[in-house]
Design a protein around this motif. Sequence first.
Motif, mmCIF file in Angstrom:
data_model
loop_
_atom_site.group_PDB
_atom_site.id
_atom_site.type_symbol
_atom_site.label_atom_id
_atom_site.label_comp_id
_atom_site.label_asym_id
_atom_site.label_seq_id
_atom_site.Cartn_x
_atom_site.Cartn_y
_atom_site.Cartn_z
ATOM 1 N N GLN A 30 0.851 -1.213 0.019
ATOM 2 C CA GLN A 30 0.126 -0.007 -0.117
ATOM 3 C C GLN A 30 0.895 1.275 0.054
ATOM 4 N N ASP A 31 2.016 1.250 0.560
ATOM 5 C CA ASP A 31 2.918 2.230 0.491
ATOM 6 C C ASP A 31 4.044 2.424 -0.255
ATOM 7 N N VAL A 48 -0.991 -6.104 -5.341
ATOM 8 C CA VAL A 48 -1.853 -4.860 -4.764
ATOM 9 C C VAL A 48 -3.338 -5.580 -4.674
ATOM 10 N N ARG A 55 -6.217 -4.440 3.339
ATOM 11 C CA ARG A 55 -5.087 -3.681 2.452
ATOM 12 C C ARG A 55 -5.779 -3.151 0.881
ATOM 13 N N ARG A 56 -6.944 -3.187 0.883
ATOM 14 C CA ARG A 56 -7.417 -2.607 -0.504
ATOM 15 C C ARG A 56 -6.736 -1.187 -0.593
ATOM 16 N N ILE A 57 -6.607 -0.934 -1.962
ATOM 17 C CA ILE A 57 -6.267 0.405 -2.204
ATOM 18 C C ILE A 57 -6.880 0.759 -3.488
ATOM 19 N N GLU A 58 -6.705 2.085 -3.721
ATOM 20 C CA GLU A 58 -7.509 2.575 -4.944
ATOM 21 C C GLU A 58 -6.510 2.499 -6.223
ATOM 22 N N LYS A 61 -3.416 4.652 -6.337
ATOM 23 C CA LYS A 61 -2.437 4.323 -5.500
ATOM 24 C C LYS A 61 -1.500 3.202 -6.138
#
Length: 245
Positions: A30-31, A48, A55-58, A61
Amino acid sequence: MNTFKYDGTGGRDNRPPRESAAAVKICGLQDVEVLKSMINLPIDYIGVVFAESRRRIEPQKAAELRTVLMNWTALERPKLAGVFVNPTFEELEGIMEVARLDVIQLHGQESPEFCRHVKQRFGTEVFKALSFPKHETGAGANDTDATVLDPYLGVVDAILLDTYDPLYGGGSGKTFAWERIPAYAEWAVQHGIMLFVAGGLQPENVKQLIQNYAPDGVDVSSGVESDGVKDIAKITAFVERVKQA
């Protein structure tokens, strides 16, 4: 790709050594800064999560993480894998337009026809995950019929064995009965498809998994976290033990 035949014992006494180190997939990134800290490690896939998860991201990102990967200079660039559970085709269209994934990993009940459509439309690698109960004993785990995967031949590039989680489908942080692995591994070898193993892996147990079952790749997320955050020391230890095994 391994070329041995499994003897059904669950051990490797009668098997030749691996021809190459197992592939490593670090999932749930995520980072951006954490990803940059991994640049000197021999990692093969960065995962991802677009499915329901902490831990879901857009997609944007994920695109930022991809930018880091595209500027990867120390080692061969890891492939970017997106994790989905029963996505719609429209959802995949929107995410692919932004994130431009290398791999689409499907953790739900996606049909062979859906997987074929995904591969034809996006031209990515397609990984299909199978999940097993985490509380299962080893007694019935050998009663496994891997031919249920036959309809996916020519459609998927890899299968991934994971532990079922009732909330998110996968990513439970628990192991399944590893006695299930040989039947699927033999099927994968026969058909030239990669076999990944996930579910409860960590630096302390991954060497045992590789030495006993020799998967083509391993997938880890919570096993390299501290307090829910990716820990570069744990990631480094995990990668080193995989590549040395």
